[in-house]
Design a protein around this motif. Structure first.
Motif, PDB file in Angstrom:
ATOM      1  N   ASP A   1      41.865  29.590  32.099  1.00 22.08           N
ATOM      2  CA  ASP A   1      40.748  29.240  31.220  1.00 22.08           C
ATOM      3  C   ASP A   1      40.835  29.991  29.902  1.00 22.08           C
TER       4      ASP A   1
ATOM      5  N   THR B   1      37.015  38.229  38.013  1.00 20.94           N
ATOM      6  CA  THR B   1      36.532  38.175  36.628  1.00 20.94           C
ATOM      7  C   THR B   1      37.155  39.327  35.862  1.00 20.94           C
TER       8      THR B   1
ATOM      9  N   LEU C   1      34.533  38.680  42.168  1.00 18.69           N
ATOM     10  CA  LEU C   1      33.608  37.845  41.410  1.00 18.69           C
ATOM     11  C   LEU C   1      34.360  36.608  40.940  1.00 18.69           C
ATOM     12  N   GLY C   2      34.185  35.514  41.661  1.00 22.57           N
ATOM     13  CA  GLY C   2      34.918  34.288  41.361  1.00 22.57           C
ATOM     14  C   GLY C   2      36.206  34.201  42.159  1.00 22.57           C
TER      15      GLY C   2
ATOM     16  N   HIS D   1      39.288  33.823  41.326  1.00 20.03           N
ATOM     17  CA  HIS D   1      40.441  34.548  40.789  1.00 20.03           C
ATOM     18  C   HIS D   1      40.067  35.941  40.299  1.00 20.03           C
TER      19      HIS D   1
ATOM     20  N   TYR E   1      37.550  41.524  32.390  1.00 12.78           N
ATOM     21  CA  TYR E   1      37.070  41.975  31.088  1.00 12.78           C
ATOM     22  C   TYR E   1      38.221  42.726  30.427  1.00 12.78           C
TER      23      TYR E   1
ATOM     24  N   LEU F   1      36.106  38.009  28.140  1.00  9.15           N
ATOM     25  CA  LEU F   1      35.891  37.817  29.571  1.00  9.15           C
ATOM     26  C   LEU F   1      36.669  36.574  29.992  1.00  9.15           C
ATOM     27  N   SER F   2      37.411  36.681  31.087  1.00 10.29           N
ATOM     28  CA  SER F   2      38.187  35.553  31.614  1.00 10.29           C
ATOM     29  C   SER F   2      37.866  35.382  33.087  1.00 10.29           C
ATOM     30  N   GLU F   3      37.417  34.195  33.469  1.00  8.70           N
ATOM     31  CA  GLU F   3      37.089  33.925  34.868  1.00  8.70           C
ATOM     32  C   GLU F   3      38.256  33.305  35.618  1.00  8.70           C
ATOM     33  N   SER F   4      39.283  32.861  34.896  1.00 10.87           N
ATOM     34  CA  SER F   4      40.473  32.295  35.518  1.00 10.87           C
ATOM     35  C   SER F   4      41.640  32.494  34.561  1.00 10.87           C
TER      36      SER F   4
END
Length: 334
Positions: A161, A143, A138-139, A141, A145, A155-158
């Motif tokens: 970030d 996703t 999911l994404g 890099h 949790y 939650l970190s998507e990268s």
């Protein structure tokens, strides 16, 4: 046991584990890329719907070695090494213990369906204290949790970030007034595929009642093929109810840590034998019970009912619309 952990020490445990899980996620994405031009060998464990790949075993080895290199006095329970043994007792004690599912959603991974997760939880005094769940596909890099007890869930998507606090809705809204009506319900079919008299029959009848006009009348039922992802979606507020039975502590340990940190509630998917008296509190099950009913966090409702009162009432309503499931464990009550 007199050992305790400071907030800084728990953050260190979390950060080391996150780095290992992200490394494993990169390995899994590279493995998936190789598979697009090659095959994948699998072998059955308990049945043809309970399978393992070389990736499951490689990731468990990678994370186990990394954890024990950094924390040699900690215990480690991994799905693949546990599954190779004949003893199915619940092994968690009060000692510091990491619990890993190296690839939850193996069947999804075989089909390159993206709902898979690496799930790593840390328990201390038998309590899920740290939860780390990476969804590698999911994404770009993956996703992530994660949570630390009393320090929040994110939650970190990268990796670069800023993390997003969980739950995603702030403040978490009250549960729907007539819940489970209006709720998004997550559940899995499980690996017991007996067509008559088994858990599959019980689940199908329960799902029908949860969806039906005269039963729960939920907004919808979702089956992602990963108990870990079901749990973190409820923890993050993206689902309202998760009911699962037949899975194991590595499937849900990290997700439970995140659920509890976001104000969610965990109960047994089965009511206590003989029922629960009116007004009696709903107990939290053992992490090894193999039967779980999770309710998302929420705020007090318009009538002033507390979050816990709403959650316990919803648990009772789900129990009223579902059948008892037959999953037991040596050393734990059925």
């Amino acid at each position: 046991m007199s050992q305790t952990y400071t907030p800084d020490q728990l953050r260190h445990l979390h950060d080391v584990a996150v780095a290992l899980v992200r490394e494993a996620g990169a390995f899994l994405r590279a493995d998936a890329a190789r598979r697009r031009t090659g095959g994948l060998e699998t072998r059955d464990k308990a049945s043809s719907v309970d399978v393992v790949t070389a990736a499951d075993e490689a990731i468990e080895k990678m994370i186990r070695e990394g954890i024990l290199a950094n924390f040699p006095d900690h215990k480690f329970i991994g799905e693949e090494s546990y599954s190779q043994g004949a003893d199915k007792r619940f092994l968690l004690t009060d000692e510091p213990t990491w619990i890993l599912d190296p690839l939850d959603g193996t069947v999804n991974y075989i089909h390159l369906f993206p709902m898979t997760a690496i799930s790593l939880g840390f328990c201390f005094s038998s309590y899920p204290t740290i939860g780390i769940v990476l969804c590698p596909f999911l994404g770009p890099h993956g996703t992530l949790y994660s949570s630390i007890s009393h320090q929040g869930a994110f939650l970190s998507e990268s990796p670069s970030d800023s993390p997003i606090p969980l739950p995603l809705f702030t403040p978490a809204p009250p549960l729907p007034e007539n819940a489970p009506n209006g709720c998004l319900f997550l559940a899995e079919w499980g690996k017991d595929r007996r067509e008559e008299g088994g858990n599959l029959d019980r689940k199908m009848r329960s799902f029908r009642r949860m969806a039906g006009e005269k039963g729960g009348k939920v907004h919808g039922i979702r089956s992602l093929g990963s108990s870990t992802m079901d749990m973190v979606y409820v923890a993050s507020g993206q689902g309202d109810i998760m009911m699962e039975a037949g899975c194991w502590e590595w499937d849900i340990c990290a997700g439970v840590a995140i659920l509890l940190e976001t104000g969610g509630f965990l109960a047994d998917a089965n009511p206590p034998p003989g029922g629960l008296p009116d007004g009696a509190p709903v107990p939290m099950p053992s992490l090894g019970s193999r039967r779980y009913l999770a309710i998302r966090g929420c705020s007090p409702d318009a009538s002033g009912r507390s979050a816990r009162a709403q959650q316990e009432e919803l648990v009772r309503r789900v129990w009223a619309n579902t059948e008892r499931l037959d999953y037991t464990r040596p050393g734990l009550d059925g």
